[in-house]
Scaffold this active site. Sequence first.
Site, PDB file in Angstrom:
ATOM      1  N   LYS A  68     -10.147  12.658   8.417  1.00  0.00           N
ATOM      2  CA  LYS A  68      -9.551  12.326   9.711  1.00  0.00           C
ATOM      3  C   LYS A  68      -9.485  13.571  10.591  1.00  0.00           C
ATOM      4  O   LYS A  68      -9.406  14.682  10.072  1.00  0.00           O
ATOM      5  CB  LYS A  68      -8.102  11.835   9.505  1.00  0.00           C
ATOM      6  CG  LYS A  68      -7.969  10.453   8.934  1.00  0.00           C
ATOM      7  CD  LYS A  68      -6.482  10.079   8.837  1.00  0.00           C
ATOM      8  CE  LYS A  68      -6.306   8.698   8.242  1.00  0.00           C
ATOM      9  NZ  LYS A  68      -6.828   7.615   9.070  1.00  0.00           N
ATOM     10  N   ASP A  71       1.698   6.583   5.302  1.00  0.00           N
ATOM     11  CA  ASP A  71       0.745   5.595   4.788  1.00  0.00           C
ATOM     12  C   ASP A  71       1.225   4.978   3.464  1.00  0.00           C
ATOM     13  O   ASP A  71       0.570   4.110   2.908  1.00  0.00           O
ATOM     14  CB  ASP A  71      -0.626   6.270   4.605  1.00  0.00           C
ATOM     15  CG  ASP A  71      -1.784   5.326   4.880  1.00  0.00           C
ATOM     16  OD1 ASP A  71      -1.558   4.280   5.527  1.00  0.00           O
ATOM     17  OD2 ASP A  71      -2.909   5.612   4.431  1.00  0.00           O
ATOM     18  N   GLU A  95      -9.446   3.361   2.666  1.00  0.00           N
ATOM     19  CA  GLU A  95      -9.036   3.426   1.258  1.00  0.00           C
ATOM     20  C   GLU A  95      -7.973   2.395   0.910  1.00  0.00           C
ATOM     21  O   GLU A  95      -7.870   1.967  -0.235  1.00  0.00           O
ATOM     22  CB  GLU A  95      -8.524   4.838   0.933  1.00  0.00           C
ATOM     23  CG  GLU A  95      -7.055   5.123   1.265  1.00  0.00           C
ATOM     24  CD  GLU A  95      -6.725   5.039   2.758  1.00  0.00           C
ATOM     25  OE1 GLU A  95      -7.658   5.147   3.566  1.00  0.00           O
ATOM     26  OE2 GLU A  95      -5.539   4.840   3.114  1.00  0.00           O
ATOM     27  N   LYS A  98       0.844  -1.207   0.000  1.00  0.00           N
ATOM     28  CA  LYS A  98       0.000   0.000   0.000  1.00  0.00           C
ATOM     29  C   LYS A  98       0.875   1.251   0.000  1.00  0.00           C
ATOM     30  O   LYS A  98       1.720   1.422   0.876  1.00  0.00           O
ATOM     31  CB  LYS A  98      -0.897  -0.007   1.244  1.00  0.00           C
ATOM     32  CG  LYS A  98      -1.629   1.313   1.516  1.00  0.00           C
ATOM     33  CD  LYS A  98      -2.509   1.254   2.779  1.00  0.00           C
ATOM     34  CE  LYS A  98      -3.116   2.615   3.119  1.00  0.00           C
ATOM     35  NZ  LYS A  98      -3.960   2.595   4.337  1.00  0.00           N
ATOM     36  N   ASP A 130     -12.151   6.618   4.403  1.00  0.00           N
ATOM     37  CA  ASP A 130     -10.858   6.471   5.079  1.00  0.00           C
ATOM     38  C   ASP A 130     -10.385   5.008   5.060  1.00  0.00           C
ATOM     39  O   ASP A 130      -9.247   4.719   5.389  1.00  0.00           O
ATOM     40  CB  ASP A 130     -10.985   6.990   6.521  1.00  0.00           C
ATOM     41  CG  ASP A 130      -9.637   7.256   7.164  1.00  0.00           C
ATOM     42  OD1 ASP A 130      -8.624   7.230   6.435  1.00  0.00           O
ATOM     43  OD2 ASP A 130      -9.608   7.497   8.387  1.00  0.00           O
ATOM     44  N   ARG A 147      -7.636  -0.759   1.645  1.00  0.00           N
ATOM     45  CA  ARG A 147      -8.159  -2.041   1.155  1.00  0.00           C
ATOM     46  C   ARG A 147      -8.731  -1.913  -0.262  1.00  0.00           C
ATOM     47  O   ARG A 147      -8.713  -2.862  -1.041  1.00  0.00           O
ATOM     48  CB  ARG A 147      -9.203  -2.595   2.136  1.00  0.00           C
ATOM     49  CG  ARG A 147     -10.406  -1.726   2.324  1.00  0.00           C
ATOM     50  CD  ARG A 147     -11.181  -2.073   3.585  1.00  0.00           C
ATOM     51  NE  ARG A 147     -10.544  -1.548   4.789  1.00  0.00           N
ATOM     52  CZ  ARG A 147     -11.002  -1.728   6.021  1.00  0.00           C
ATOM     53  NH1 ARG A 147     -12.122  -2.421   6.216  1.00  0.00           N
ATOM     54  NH2 ARG A 147     -10.373  -1.218   7.052  1.00  0.00           N
ATOM     55  N   ASP A 155      -2.799  10.249   3.490  1.00  0.00           N
ATOM     56  CA  ASP A 155      -4.157   9.788   3.784  1.00  0.00           C
ATOM     57  C   ASP A 155      -4.863  10.779   4.702  1.00  0.00           C
ATOM     58  O   ASP A 155      -4.683  10.755   5.916  1.00  0.00           O
ATOM     59  CB  ASP A 155      -4.098   8.393   4.448  1.00  0.00           C
ATOM     60  CG  ASP A 155      -5.495   7.833   4.723  1.00  0.00           C
ATOM     61  OD1 ASP A 155      -6.490   8.416   4.217  1.00  0.00           O
ATOM     62  OD2 ASP A 155      -5.580   6.805   5.429  1.00  0.00           O
TER      63      ASP A 155
HETATM   64  N1  BES Z   1      -3.973   4.574   7.027  1.00  0.00           N
HETATM   65  C1  BES Z   1      -5.046   4.304   7.900  1.00  0.00           C
HETATM   66  C2  BES Z   1      -4.691   3.337   9.024  1.00  0.00           C
HETATM   67  C3  BES Z   1      -3.752   3.842  10.060  1.00  0.00           C
HETATM   68  C4  BES Z   1      -4.213   4.599  11.107  1.00  0.00           C
HETATM   69  C5  BES Z   1      -2.438   3.483  10.026  1.00  0.00           C
HETATM   70  C6  BES Z   1      -3.347   5.022  12.088  1.00  0.00           C
HETATM   71  C7  BES Z   1      -1.563   3.897  11.006  1.00  0.00           C
HETATM   72  C8  BES Z   1      -2.019   4.664  12.036  1.00  0.00           C
HETATM   73  C9  BES Z   1      -6.193   3.660   7.150  1.00  0.00           C
HETATM   74  O1  BES Z   1      -6.349   4.059   5.841  1.00  0.00           O
HETATM   75  C10 BES Z   1      -7.438   4.022   7.891  1.00  0.00           C
HETATM   76  O2  BES Z   1      -7.715   5.178   7.994  1.00  0.00           O
HETATM   77  N2  BES Z   1      -8.134   3.021   8.404  1.00  0.00           N
HETATM   78  C11 BES Z   1      -9.302   3.235   9.166  1.00  0.00           C
HETATM   79  C12 BES Z   1     -10.289   2.166   8.785  1.00  0.00           C
HETATM   80  C13 BES Z   1     -11.658   2.388   9.321  1.00  0.00           C
HETATM   81  C14 BES Z   1     -12.293   3.585   8.648  1.00  0.00           C
HETATM   82  C15 BES Z   1     -12.469   1.153   9.083  1.00  0.00           C
HETATM   83  C16 BES Z   1      -8.958   3.142  10.634  1.00  0.00           C
HETATM   84  O3  BES Z   1      -8.091   2.350  10.997  1.00  0.00           O
HETATM   85  O4  BES Z   1      -9.509   3.901  11.411  1.00  0.00           O
HETATM   86 ZN    ZN Z   2      -7.505   5.829   5.645  1.00  0.00          ZN
HETATM   87 ZN    ZN Z   3      -4.598   4.696   4.872  1.00  0.00          ZN
END
Ligand code: BES
Ligand code: ZN
Ligand code: ZN
Length: 501
Positions: A272, A283, A344, A260, A342, A346, A265
């Site tokens: 966020k 990210d 994204e 990825k 968010d 996956r 992000d």
């Molecule tokens: N890049 C983030 C995950 C992340 C968060 C990595 C904090 C490292 C530190 C990812 O794209 C994301 O935002 N995931 C969300 C998923 C949720 C919306 C189901 C998350 O983890 O909150």
């Molecule tokens: Zn995200």
């Molecule tokens: Zn992300």
Amino acid sequence: MVQIKVEKAKIDQKQTSLLVIGVFENEQDFPQSKELDPSVLTYIKETLDNKEFRGTFGSNILVYTLGKGPMKKIMLLGLGKREKFTDEAARVCAGKAALKAKELGVKEFSILQFSNLDEGLIEAMTEGMALSLYSFDRYKAADKETAKIEDITILINSDSPRFQSIAERAAPVVESVNFARDLGNLPPNDCPPAYLASTALSLASEYGMKARIIERYEMENMGMGGIVAVGKGSNNPPKLIIMEYNGAGEGQKPYLLVGKAVTFDTGGISLKPGDKMDEMKYDKCGGCNVLAVLRAIASMKLAVNVVGIIPSVENMPSSTSYRPGDIVKMYNGKNVEVLNTDAEGRMILADALAYGIATYSPKAVVDMATLTGAAIIALGANVAALVGNNKQLVDRLRKTAEKTGEKMWDLPLHDEFFEQIKSNHADIKNIGGRPGGAITAAAFLSNFVNGTPWVHMDIAGTAWTQEGTFEKSYNPKGATGFGVRTLVKMLMEEEKPPASG
Ligand code: BES
Ligand code: ZN
Ligand code: ZN
């Protein structure tokens, strides 16, 4: 990068500005002590006898030799308790020694083998020192002027060339980890997807690999709805980077590595919170790490075939962004209901996995991604989560990780988790709620691997040093390159001699 060599030498013969000697906790002696000038040895023994220095893990004390030997000074370095000493401890201690040497301003130093000589020890010492001396200073004028350590010699008690070659093999791996860190640390304004794409192309020409970039219009024509949807919100167009390394010749199925690379992000329309949003420049680390693995194996000319696929996008909120409620048709024809923009990672990994598997029929697939905050909730910031559809492959990765010190642990992919990503309006939805969030993300991905042996590595906690990161000498602040050494090692162990003829 610092040059590290292994040499059989008596310590009374080694001209050096600093000699590092590891001492185990509460032990009064160390290897080759008899070779020291008696007055220096007496002084050291006094220090040890008086418990001024006990050899506790990572501690150090300096002893000046005042011309009584070929070394200007000696650093006694605490190795901790002998029975707790592992390769990882050697890596951390060697890193501490190198950092202390840097602080002292030496350009060169020597270090005695810490304990009984074996390949793991030499590899760990080399890695610990070269990784700890990494710094990301390209945006700082002042730091460039500080003296750099150029040469390190590991002094060993055997003249077997085996150990030299261990240090030589470790060098390209460490350089590649540092390459991954450099990319990961780049600020998002200087590292849009196009930058990663051109970096991949130059890597490929430097190391004799194939590389190509699939552009947005091609992705649209090919039906890669996931990458296109996430990329829509940014003026920096998405890129799908494909790298092929053929070290085992035609006819051998490749490993597929997918990383990825979200260059920033923001969360998109599901924006966020502002706090620590800057960290979302990391990210992209999964993708940067995959580039680094290819760089390492190509520079070592490993006899394996590996394809690297890196979907790269910037996830931004704008009038052209994808939205919650959108239904997106993915490369494999499945429809995904977007309930949170968010989630994204996956979306882009799904297309990359499906495309890679359909195109290359790999024997196994590993994806690496800063995918979920939930992985940090589950395992903390020092352990990556593994989720896969093939126990053997998961076990293999976890066991390899035990050797590299990159901690990984697996989470189960039971049928129940698939219930959480069922959608009312499409085949699946892109979020599964808070419970088991790291696993439902993997359940989502497993819809795109078509039964191929696959492991997903969630490096959300480990890709960079963050709140909760355990301090390790060899992981300076910022991107860590976590996972690169483990994947390279796994591929090295896989390496088969090229077919004869
Ligand atoms: N890049 C983030 C995950 C992340 C968060 C990595 C904090 C490292 C530190 C990812 O794209 C994301 O935002 N995931 C969300 C998923 C949720 C919306 C189901 C998350 O983890 O909150
Ligand atoms: Zn995200
Ligand atoms: Zn992300």
